[in-house]
Design a protein around this motif. Structure first.
Motif, PDB file in Angstrom:
ATOM      1  N   THR A   1     -10.099 -18.706   4.833  1.00  9.95           N
ATOM      2  CA  THR A   1     -10.973 -17.907   4.956  1.00  9.95           C
ATOM      3  C   THR A   1     -12.152 -18.445   6.206  1.00  9.95           C
ATOM      4  O   THR A   1     -11.915 -19.822   6.287  1.00  9.95           O
ATOM      5  CB  THR A   1     -12.291 -17.365   3.789  1.00  9.95           C
TER       6      THR A   1
ATOM      7  N   CYS B   1     -18.842 -17.283  -3.651  1.00  7.97           N
ATOM      8  CA  CYS B   1     -18.166 -16.167  -3.309  1.00  7.97           C
ATOM      9  C   CYS B   1     -17.033 -16.545  -2.532  1.00  7.97           C
ATOM     10  O   CYS B   1     -16.709 -15.643  -2.748  1.00  7.97           O
ATOM     11  CB  CYS B   1     -19.187 -14.563  -3.733  1.00  7.97           C
ATOM     12  N   GLN B   2     -16.966 -17.691  -1.469  1.00  9.57           N
ATOM     13  CA  GLN B   2     -16.527 -17.373  -0.637  1.00  9.57           C
ATOM     14  C   GLN B   2     -15.103 -18.222  -1.152  1.00  9.57           C
ATOM     15  O   GLN B   2     -13.514 -17.804  -1.083  1.00  9.57           O
ATOM     16  CB  GLN B   2     -17.038 -17.946   0.605  1.00  9.57           C
TER      17      GLN B   2
ATOM     18  N   SER C   1     -13.123 -15.787  -3.695  1.00  4.50           N
ATOM     19  CA  SER C   1     -12.356 -14.699  -3.083  1.00  4.50           C
ATOM     20  C   SER C   1     -11.399 -15.312  -2.615  1.00  4.50           C
ATOM     21  O   SER C   1     -10.693 -14.663  -2.517  1.00  4.50           O
ATOM     22  CB  SER C   1     -13.533 -14.054  -1.745  1.00  4.50           C
TER      23      SER C   1
ATOM     24  N   HIS D   1     -18.306  -6.913  -5.266  1.00  5.10           N
ATOM     25  CA  HIS D   1     -19.262  -7.083  -4.809  1.00  5.10           C
ATOM     26  C   HIS D   1     -19.763  -5.803  -4.394  1.00  5.10           C
ATOM     27  O   HIS D   1     -19.030  -5.149  -4.502  1.00  5.10           O
ATOM     28  CB  HIS D   1     -19.292  -7.865  -3.310  1.00  5.10           C
TER      29      HIS D   1
ATOM     30  N   VAL E   1     -13.332 -11.669   3.844  1.00  8.05           N
ATOM     31  CA  VAL E   1     -11.667 -11.048   3.644  1.00  8.05           C
ATOM     32  C   VAL E   1     -11.568  -9.966   3.434  1.00  8.05           C
ATOM     33  O   VAL E   1     -13.227  -8.962   4.096  1.00  8.05           O
ATOM     34  CB  VAL E   1     -11.848 -11.781   2.086  1.00  8.05           C
TER      35      VAL E   1
ATOM     36  N   ASP F   1     -12.448  -9.211  -2.420  1.00  8.01           N
ATOM     37  CA  ASP F   1     -13.191 -10.448  -2.598  1.00  8.01           C
ATOM     38  C   ASP F   1     -13.192 -10.276  -3.684  1.00  8.01           C
ATOM     39  O   ASP F   1     -12.619  -9.601  -4.960  1.00  8.01           O
ATOM     40  CB  ASP F   1     -15.003  -9.378  -2.270  1.00  8.01           C
TER      41      ASP F   1
ATOM     42  N   THR G   1     -16.706 -11.608  -6.990  1.00  8.17           N
ATOM     43  CA  THR G   1     -17.642 -12.325  -6.667  1.00  8.17           C
ATOM     44  C   THR G   1     -18.338 -12.598  -7.865  1.00  8.17           C
ATOM     45  O   THR G   1     -17.225 -12.523  -9.151  1.00  8.17           O
ATOM     46  CB  THR G   1     -18.816 -11.172  -6.650  1.00  8.17           C
TER      47      THR G   1
END
Length: 293
Positions: free
Chosen positions: A143, A209-210, A213, A232, A239, A244, A246
């Motif tokens: 990502t 959270c990235q 994910s 989320h 994404v 995703d 979270t």
């Protein structure tokens, strides 16, 4: 008179609860070159009868020495250059041998000092295992993020570093919150935008959270069972929709289980605006097959 009696009883109780032995003296006999301790047993005898040892004091000494001797083993890991760094064993107090030596040294009427015995603790992940489980790439996912957002980038880097080199053994569970730990300023995490109930707000650790994910998309494959994942409350840009995961401390976690018969290795990097997770295992790895009744 009553006050004196009460005071004497109080002092006696203090003596029972907190033995007079000073453990600070123990460190005077620490040999840095040999990484060993020498214990003077004189403070651990009954004052009324030097033929006997005070085992209440010995037990307290044992607990103290356990803390002093204990050293956590260090797993083998892969550095930034791809080189495998060899594991380091840890150490713990050999309690049985410690007590045996105390008896032998004291009742043998020799110099009342002894070298504290240690037991080696092997590292969970050694160099040979790490070399084997990076033979086969199962999946990878990348990502993108804006490096100019310094706070968010820092949080992504810290969480990425935390999951990097993680080894999940067969049947074991991986918990993102357990591995990464609490996101606090004391641990280097910074305030950055987070999504709370569908709205953007500022929170410590915004951006991690990235990482969760990206990890989810890398491990979402046959042989890995996703056991906990939450989306989320609104779409995120890094994404595809619905892909995703979270996470938050004291809240949602991302977790999965290794269903291969060999360990899995997570390699994660965050640099140049790209966050990548690669999942490896050994060439001999296969998925556990459920036995038919």
């Amino acid at each position: 008179m009553r006050i004196i009696v009460v005071l004497l009883i109080f002092l006696f109780l203090l003596f029972l609860l907190f033995p007079h032995t000073s453990y600070a003296t123990v460190m005077e006999f620490y040999d840095e070159q040999e990484d060993s301790w020498l214990i003077d047993l004189k403070p651990y005898i009954f004052e009324v009868d030097e033929v006997l040892l005070n085992w209440n004091n010995i037990q307290n000494l044992t607990k103290y020495m356990q803390k002093q001797v204990y050293k956590e083993p260090e797993n083998a890991y892969i550095d930034k250059d791809g080189k495998i760094i060899k594991e380091k064993p840890g150490f713990t107090l050999d309690v049985n041998q410690f007590h045996t030596l105390i008896n032998e040294v004291y009742y043998g009427e020799v110099n009342k000092r002894l070298q504290v015995p240690k037991q080696s603790i092997p590292a969970r992940v050694n160099k040979d295992l790490l070399k084997e489980i990076q033979e086969r790439e199962l999946n990878r996912f990348t990502t993108r993020f804006r490096e100019g957002n310094v706070e968010r980038t820092r949080n992504i880097e810290l969480a990425t570093e935390a999951i990097n080199n993680t080894v999940i053994f067969p049947g074991e569970y991986f918990s993102f919150n357990e591995i990464v730990g609490e996101r606090t300023q004391a641990r280097g995490y910074l305030p950055a935008p987070v999504i709370v109930k569908g709205e953007f707000s500022e929170g410590i650790g915004g951006g991690i959270c990235q990482v969760s994910s990206t990890l989810f998309n890398a491990v979402d494959l046959q042989g890995i069972e996703i056991t906990e994942r939450y989306a989320h409350s609104r779409e995120v840009p890094y994404v595809p929709k619905g892909r995703d995961a979270t996470v938050s401390w004291w809240g949602p976690d991302f977790a999965f289980r290794n269903k291969y018969n060999e360990p899995l290795l997570i390699r994660a990097t965050a640099k140049g605006g790209a966050m990548t997770v690669v999942i490896y295992t050994s060439n001999d790895a296969s998925i556990f097959q459920a036995k038919s009744p």
